[in-house]
Motif scaffolding. Structure first.
Motif, mmCIF file in Angstrom:
data_model
loop_
_atom_site.group_PDB
_atom_site.id
_atom_site.type_symbol
_atom_site.label_atom_id
_atom_site.label_comp_id
_atom_site.label_asym_id
_atom_site.label_seq_id
_atom_site.Cartn_x
_atom_site.Cartn_y
_atom_site.Cartn_z
ATOM 1 N N LYS A 4 -4.622 85.396 0.453
ATOM 2 C CA LYS A 4 -5.890 84.909 -0.115
ATOM 3 C C LYS A 4 -6.431 83.714 0.678
ATOM 4 O O LYS A 4 -7.626 83.582 0.889
ATOM 5 N N ILE A 5 -5.482 82.870 1.113
ATOM 6 C CA ILE A 5 -5.913 81.710 1.910
ATOM 7 C C ILE A 5 -6.578 82.179 3.207
ATOM 8 O O ILE A 5 -7.644 81.723 3.589
ATOM 9 N N LEU A 7 -7.908 85.063 3.841
ATOM 10 C CA LEU A 7 -9.189 85.714 3.530
ATOM 11 C C LEU A 7 -10.274 84.656 3.329
ATOM 12 O O LEU A 7 -11.383 84.760 3.860
ATOM 13 N N GLY A 8 -9.908 83.645 2.561
ATOM 14 C CA GLY A 8 -10.847 82.558 2.278
ATOM 15 C C GLY A 8 -11.261 81.864 3.555
ATOM 16 O O GLY A 8 -12.451 81.601 3.773
ATOM 17 N N LEU A 9 -10.280 81.615 4.436
ATOM 18 C CA LEU A 9 -10.569 80.933 5.706
ATOM 19 C C LEU A 9 -11.517 81.754 6.578
ATOM 20 O O LEU A 9 -12.499 81.234 7.106
ATOM 21 N N PHE A 11 -13.538 84.064 5.680
ATOM 22 C CA PHE A 11 -14.858 84.118 5.044
ATOM 23 C C PHE A 11 -15.636 82.832 5.344
ATOM 24 O O PHE A 11 -16.814 82.869 5.707
ATOM 25 N N GLY A 12 -14.905 81.723 5.233
ATOM 26 C CA GLY A 12 -15.523 80.431 5.527
ATOM 27 C C GLY A 12 -16.038 80.369 6.951
ATOM 28 O O GLY A 12 -17.151 79.909 7.211
#
Ligand code: CUA
Length: 151
Positions: A4-5, A7-9, A11-12
């Motif tokens: 998830k981290i 993915l979040g990164l 996306f960011g």
């Protein structure tokens, strides 16, 4: 959780790239005014500020020159400014592409019909500066010249 981290990164990162691209597009779109401003070449004489070509003092050591170029002349011609003046040139062509090159300075611009060219130059050294058209504009191209006198 690890996934998830990441993915979040990513996306960011994508968001940041999109923002940068968007900003660059915006900045380019705004562009320098000289590349954006247009004018109807048929109506130069009726369009401000070119309806009143000439030199105007706008500050203590600051002048504005509104100039039209056409085969084979500069209007106004033979302008004079005091030494130390900063001169803002606003130019357009009434017919074909001309050049505006001032000897012994870095001034060298293309002046096109339909477009407004803006350049600024400070003249510190007194003298007579030769102004030449450096774009071939027809039979009288070689004689298309004027002077700027710095006193
Ligand atoms: Cu005007 Cu060459």
């Amino acid at each position: 959780l690890d996934e998830k981290i990441w993915l979040g990164l990513s996306f960011g990162m994508i968001m940041i790239f999109m923002l940068i691209t968007g900003y660059q597009g915006f900045a380019l779109e705004m562009g320098p005014p000289s590349h954006k401003e247009t004018i109807d070449p048929q109506k130069v004489d009726q369009t401000a500020p070119f309806d009143q070509p000439g030199i105007k003092q706008i500050g203590e050591n600051e002048y504005e020159v509104v100039m039209t170029l056409q085969i084979f002349s500069f209007n106004p011609a033979n302008i004079e400014v005091p030494a130390g003046s900063t001169v803002h040139f606003t130019m357009t062509s009434k017919d074909v592409v001309h050049g505006f090159q001032v000897a012994n300075t870095n001034l060298n611009a293309m002046v096109m019909p339909g477009h407004i060219t803006k350049i600024t130059q400070k003249f510190d050294k007194p003298g007579k500066y030769l102004v030449l058209c450096n774009e071939y504009c027809g039979a009288g191209h070689q004689v298309m010249s004027t002077t700027i006198t710095v006193k």
